[in-house]
Design a protein around this motif. Structure first.
Motif, PDB file in Angstrom:
ATOM      1  N   MET A   1       0.810  -1.216   0.000  1.00  0.00           N
ATOM      2  CA  MET A   1       0.000   0.000   0.000  1.00  0.00           C
ATOM      3  C   MET A   1       0.841   1.262   0.000  1.00  0.00           C
ATOM      4  O   MET A   1       1.990   1.285   0.454  1.00  0.00           O
ATOM      5  CB  MET A   1      -0.943   0.003   1.208  1.00  0.00           C
ATOM      6  CG  MET A   1      -1.972  -1.103   1.180  1.00  0.00           C
ATOM      7  SD  MET A   1      -3.281  -0.868   2.393  1.00  0.00           S
ATOM      8  CE  MET A   1      -4.200   0.477   1.616  1.00  0.00           C
ATOM      9  N   ASP A   2       0.246   2.334  -0.489  1.00  0.00           N
ATOM     10  CA  ASP A   2       0.878   3.641  -0.521  1.00  0.00           C
ATOM     11  C   ASP A   2       0.678   4.350   0.828  1.00  0.00           C
ATOM     12  O   ASP A   2      -0.131   3.941   1.668  1.00  0.00           O
ATOM     13  CB  ASP A   2       0.260   4.475  -1.653  1.00  0.00           C
ATOM     14  CG  ASP A   2       1.095   5.693  -2.006  1.00  0.00           C
ATOM     15  OD1 ASP A   2       2.203   5.853  -1.458  1.00  0.00           O
ATOM     16  OD2 ASP A   2       0.632   6.496  -2.849  1.00  0.00           O
ATOM     17  N   TRP A   3       1.423   5.416   1.031  1.00  0.00           N
ATOM     18  CA  TRP A   3       1.279   6.264   2.216  1.00  0.00           C
ATOM     19  C   TRP A   3      -0.159   6.770   2.319  1.00  0.00           C
ATOM     20  O   TRP A   3      -0.771   7.154   1.327  1.00  0.00           O
ATOM     21  CB  TRP A   3       2.250   7.446   2.101  1.00  0.00           C
ATOM     22  CG  TRP A   3       2.172   8.448   3.209  1.00  0.00           C
ATOM     23  CD1 TRP A   3       1.522   9.636   3.195  1.00  0.00           C
ATOM     24  CD2 TRP A   3       2.779   8.331   4.507  1.00  0.00           C
ATOM     25  NE1 TRP A   3       1.669  10.287   4.396  1.00  0.00           N
ATOM     26  CE2 TRP A   3       2.446   9.508   5.224  1.00  0.00           C
ATOM     27  CE3 TRP A   3       3.564   7.363   5.126  1.00  0.00           C
ATOM     28  CZ2 TRP A   3       2.868   9.738   6.522  1.00  0.00           C
ATOM     29  CZ3 TRP A   3       3.988   7.588   6.424  1.00  0.00           C
ATOM     30  CH2 TRP A   3       3.644   8.759   7.114  1.00  0.00           C
ATOM     31  N   ASN A   4      -0.696   6.743   3.528  1.00  0.00           N
ATOM     32  CA  ASN A   4      -2.077   7.171   3.801  1.00  0.00           C
ATOM     33  C   ASN A   4      -3.106   6.274   3.110  1.00  0.00           C
ATOM     34  O   ASN A   4      -4.230   6.713   2.832  1.00  0.00           O
ATOM     35  CB  ASN A   4      -2.317   8.629   3.391  1.00  0.00           C
ATOM     36  CG  ASN A   4      -1.881   9.603   4.471  1.00  0.00           C
ATOM     37  OD1 ASN A   4      -1.696   9.222   5.627  1.00  0.00           O
ATOM     38  ND2 ASN A   4      -1.687  10.857   4.090  1.00  0.00           N
ATOM     39  N   GLY A   5      -2.740   5.027   2.854  1.00  0.00           N
ATOM     40  CA  GLY A   5      -3.674   4.108   2.234  1.00  0.00           C
ATOM     41  C   GLY A   5      -4.797   3.711   3.176  1.00  0.00           C
ATOM     42  O   GLY A   5      -4.716   3.883   4.396  1.00  0.00           O
ATOM     43  N   ARG A   6      -5.880   3.187   2.595  1.00  0.00           N
ATOM     44  CA  ARG A   6      -7.034   2.730   3.385  1.00  0.00           C
ATOM     45  C   ARG A   6      -7.304   1.266   3.038  1.00  0.00           C
ATOM     46  O   ARG A   6      -7.538   0.937   1.877  1.00  0.00           O
ATOM     47  CB  ARG A   6      -8.281   3.574   3.070  1.00  0.00           C
ATOM     48  CG  ARG A   6      -8.187   4.991   3.632  1.00  0.00           C
ATOM     49  CD  ARG A   6      -7.569   5.960   2.648  1.00  0.00           C
ATOM     50  NE  ARG A   6      -8.478   6.320   1.569  1.00  0.00           N
ATOM     51  CZ  ARG A   6      -8.065   6.815   0.406  1.00  0.00           C
ATOM     52  NH1 ARG A   6      -6.782   6.966   0.138  1.00  0.00           N
ATOM     53  NH2 ARG A   6      -8.967   7.133  -0.523  1.00  0.00           N
ATOM     54  N   TYR A   7      -7.232   0.438   4.066  1.00  0.00           N
ATOM     55  CA  TYR A   7      -7.383  -1.009   3.892  1.00  0.00           C
ATOM     56  C   TYR A   7      -8.773  -1.410   4.375  1.00  0.00           C
ATOM     57  O   TYR A   7      -9.096  -1.302   5.558  1.00  0.00           O
ATOM     58  CB  TYR A   7      -6.313  -1.748   4.698  1.00  0.00           C
ATOM     59  CG  TYR A   7      -6.227  -3.227   4.425  1.00  0.00           C
ATOM     60  CD1 TYR A   7      -5.200  -3.743   3.656  1.00  0.00           C
ATOM     61  CD2 TYR A   7      -7.171  -4.114   4.930  1.00  0.00           C
ATOM     62  CE1 TYR A   7      -5.112  -5.090   3.390  1.00  0.00           C
ATOM     63  CE2 TYR A   7      -7.103  -5.464   4.666  1.00  0.00           C
ATOM     64  CZ  TYR A   7      -6.068  -5.947   3.899  1.00  0.00           C
ATOM     65  OH  TYR A   7      -5.994  -7.280   3.631  1.00  0.00           O
ATOM     66  N   LEU A   8      -9.624  -1.855   3.445  1.00  0.00           N
ATOM     67  CA  LEU A   8     -11.012  -2.180   3.753  1.00  0.00           C
ATOM     68  C   LEU A   8     -11.154  -3.660   4.103  1.00  0.00           C
ATOM     69  O   LEU A   8     -10.856  -4.531   3.274  1.00  0.00           O
ATOM     70  CB  LEU A   8     -11.905  -1.840   2.564  1.00  0.00           C
ATOM     71  CG  LEU A   8     -11.986  -0.348   2.207  1.00  0.00           C
ATOM     72  CD1 LEU A   8     -12.636  -0.160   0.848  1.00  0.00           C
ATOM     73  CD2 LEU A   8     -12.733   0.427   3.279  1.00  0.00           C
ATOM     74  N   VAL A   9     -11.622  -3.938   5.295  1.00  0.00           N
ATOM     75  CA  VAL A   9     -11.844  -5.312   5.758  1.00  0.00           C
ATOM     76  C   VAL A   9     -13.295  -5.664   5.455  1.00  0.00           C
ATOM     77  O   VAL A   9     -14.226  -5.163   6.090  1.00  0.00           O
ATOM     78  CB  VAL A   9     -11.561  -5.430   7.266  1.00  0.00           C
ATOM     79  CG1 VAL A   9     -11.792  -6.864   7.742  1.00  0.00           C
ATOM     80  CG2 VAL A   9     -10.133  -4.986   7.578  1.00  0.00           C
ATOM     81  N   VAL A  10     -13.490  -6.569   4.464  1.00  0.00           N
ATOM     82  CA  VAL A  10     -14.835  -6.862   3.971  1.00  0.00           C
ATOM     83  C   VAL A  10     -15.285  -8.282   4.311  1.00  0.00           C
ATOM     84  O   VAL A  10     -16.441  -8.511   4.668  1.00  0.00           O
ATOM     85  CB  VAL A  10     -14.922  -6.628   2.447  1.00  0.00           C
ATOM     86  CG1 VAL A  10     -16.341  -6.862   1.940  1.00  0.00           C
ATOM     87  CG2 VAL A  10     -14.461  -5.212   2.090  1.00  0.00           C
ATOM     88  N   GLY A  11     -14.385  -9.264   4.210  1.00  0.00           N
ATOM     89  CA  GLY A  11     -14.779 -10.650   4.472  1.00  0.00           C
ATOM     90  C   GLY A  11     -13.578 -11.561   4.608  1.00  0.00           C
ATOM     91  O   GLY A  11     -12.444 -11.173   4.292  1.00  0.00           O
ATOM     92  N   PHE A  12     -13.847 -12.802   5.044  1.00  0.00           N
ATOM     93  CA  PHE A  12     -12.759 -13.709   5.392  1.00  0.00           C
ATOM     94  C   PHE A  12     -12.953 -15.144   4.876  1.00  0.00           C
ATOM     95  O   PHE A  12     -12.766 -16.096   5.625  1.00  0.00           O
ATOM     96  CB  PHE A  12     -12.592 -13.784   6.914  1.00  0.00           C
ATOM     97  CG  PHE A  12     -12.729 -12.476   7.632  1.00  0.00           C
ATOM     98  CD1 PHE A  12     -11.725 -11.534   7.587  1.00  0.00           C
ATOM     99  CD2 PHE A  12     -13.876 -12.189   8.358  1.00  0.00           C
ATOM    100  CE1 PHE A  12     -11.849 -10.324   8.252  1.00  0.00           C
ATOM    101  CE2 PHE A  12     -14.018 -10.985   9.026  1.00  0.00           C
ATOM    102  CZ  PHE A  12     -12.995 -10.045   8.978  1.00  0.00           C
ATOM    103  N   PRO A  13     -13.326 -15.376   3.628  1.00  0.00           N
ATOM    104  CA  PRO A  13     -13.478 -16.761   3.183  1.00  0.00           C
ATOM    105  C   PRO A  13     -12.190 -17.569   3.267  1.00  0.00           C
ATOM    106  O   PRO A  13     -12.235 -18.802   3.363  1.00  0.00           O
ATOM    107  CB  PRO A  13     -13.964 -16.623   1.730  1.00  0.00           C
ATOM    108  CG  PRO A  13     -13.624 -15.246   1.334  1.00  0.00           C
ATOM    109  CD  PRO A  13     -13.687 -14.425   2.571  1.00  0.00           C
ATOM    110  N   ALA A  14     -11.028 -16.902   3.231  1.00  0.00           N
ATOM    111  CA  ALA A  14      -9.751 -17.610   3.361  1.00  0.00           C
ATOM    112  C   ALA A  14      -9.252 -17.633   4.799  1.00  0.00           C
ATOM    113  O   ALA A  14      -8.146 -18.122   5.064  1.00  0.00           O
ATOM    114  CB  ALA A  14      -8.699 -16.973   2.459  1.00  0.00           C
ATOM    115  N   GLY A  15     -10.043 -17.139   5.755  1.00  0.00           N
ATOM    116  CA  GLY A  15      -9.653 -17.129   7.161  1.00  0.00           C
ATOM    117  C   GLY A  15      -9.427 -15.714   7.671  1.00  0.00           C
ATOM    118  O   GLY A  15      -9.186 -14.781   6.892  1.00  0.00           O
TER     119      GLY A  15
END
Length: 333
Positions: free
Chosen positions: A236-250
């Motif tokens: 990710m780039d500086w000031n990125g936003r990581y969206l947690v949507v789902g966990f089918p892989a755990g």
């Protein structure tokens, strides 16, 4: 009427088809003659008691439906018998007739099929809420979508393009990546299936960086989780936003030092709760989605339909991660 019921916790094979009494509308309710039911990942979880909500049994899975109003309860205004509508009950939709609060019903555009109507609200609603309200995605930014061929992932690809972003689609097979590219993604990559050791994760992070560009992704839309999360975070780039949507892989464990070093925000996306907490914002988002549909910028991709009697097979196909786009169960009128 017939209903698909979960009577004991377990997989799709535990679902049963039974006759139930037809519902009658209470005050403020309408009865929908259900024609199509969208299948979503929560359906695979709720029947196993692994979802955030645990309805009392017996219950029907099926979180979004499209159909025709059959009856209108006392006090309902603006809805009439024969109206073509969409509703998102959360569960309970795999039935031939469904009672829902009239306030939650949305009229369908005339050009929209029942299959499309049943495939629109949950996936596009989730992804639009994620990208617009949670990540504040801006034109010209780079969006990396994990699970880009699934229901919410495919919606994120289309919406990201409609919002002016550069979209990189990541999925587990070449066919799935090609599907996402057909939706409008600018670039795509195949990631490995199954668990990865640290060396494989480091290699994948390098592939994410190569695909997203020198600076990395401004926004990551993670509908997969598992061992894919850390490589995406590292890319990710500086000031990125990581969206947690789902966990089918755990459910992943993220090294929080990376969020500090890159000033990255990790943001949860719980669309269902957001709808209940802020109905006005949800209504505004729905208006935007119908406008984008009318403009041809989004279109639900229904890759497979199943008859009502095979609803369990439809849920199994989604749980096995076989689907590209949406799976819909159809009910003959």
């Amino acid at each position: 009427m017939r209903a698909i019921l979960s009577k004991t916790p377990g997989g799709p094979e535990t679902l049963v088809l039974e006759e139930r009494l037809d519902p009658t509308p209470k005050k403020g309710e309408v009865i929908i003659d259900v024609r199509a039911v969208g299948v979503n990942f929560p359906d695979t979880l709720i029947i196993e008691d692994k979802y955030q909500f645990r309805p009392d049994r017996p219950f029907s899975p099926g979180g979004e439906v499209a159909g025709v109003i059959e009856a209108v309860g006392e006090g309902v205004k603006g809805l009439f018998k024969g109206d073509r509508v969409i509703a998102v009950p959360g569960w309970g939709g795999l039935v031939e007739r469904l009672a829902v609060p009239a306030a939650t019903v949305i009229k369908m555009p005339e050009a929209m099929s029942f299959e499309e109507g049943a495939a629109l609200i949950m996936t596009y609603g989730t992804s639009y809420y994620a990208l617009k309200d949670r990540a504040n995605l801006q034109p010209g930014e780079t969006l990396l979508v994990l699970g880009a061929a699934g229901g919410v992932g495919a919606a994120a690809v289309e919406l990201g393009k409609a919002m002016g972003a550069r979209v990189v689609a990541a999925a587990s097979t070449n066919d799935k990546v090609e599907f996402a590219l057909d939706l409008g993604a600018d670039n795509g990559l195949i990631y490995p299936s199954g668990q990865m050791d640290k060396a494989a994760q480091k290699e994948l992070s390098g592939e994410f960086k190569l695909a997203t560009g020198r600076d990395g992704a401004d926004v990551v839309y993670d509908a997969v989780g598992g061992d894919y999360a850390e490589p995406a975070l590292r890319a990710m780039d500086w000031n990125g936003r990581y969206l947690v949507v789902g966990f089918p892989a755990g459910i992943p464990s993220l090294p929080l030092n990376l969020t500090l070093l890159k000033s990255v925000s990790v943001i949860g996306v719980f669309w269902g709760a957001a709808v209940m907490r802020d109905p006005a914002a949800h209504a505004a988002n729905m208006a935007d989605l119908f406008r984008l549909y009318a403009e041809g910028k989004i279109k639900p991709r229904v890759s497979r339909t199943y008859p009502f009697e095979q609803a369990g097979e439809a849920i199994k196909a989604l749980g096995d991660r076989q689907a590209m786009g949406k799976i819909v169960v159809t009910i003959a009128s």
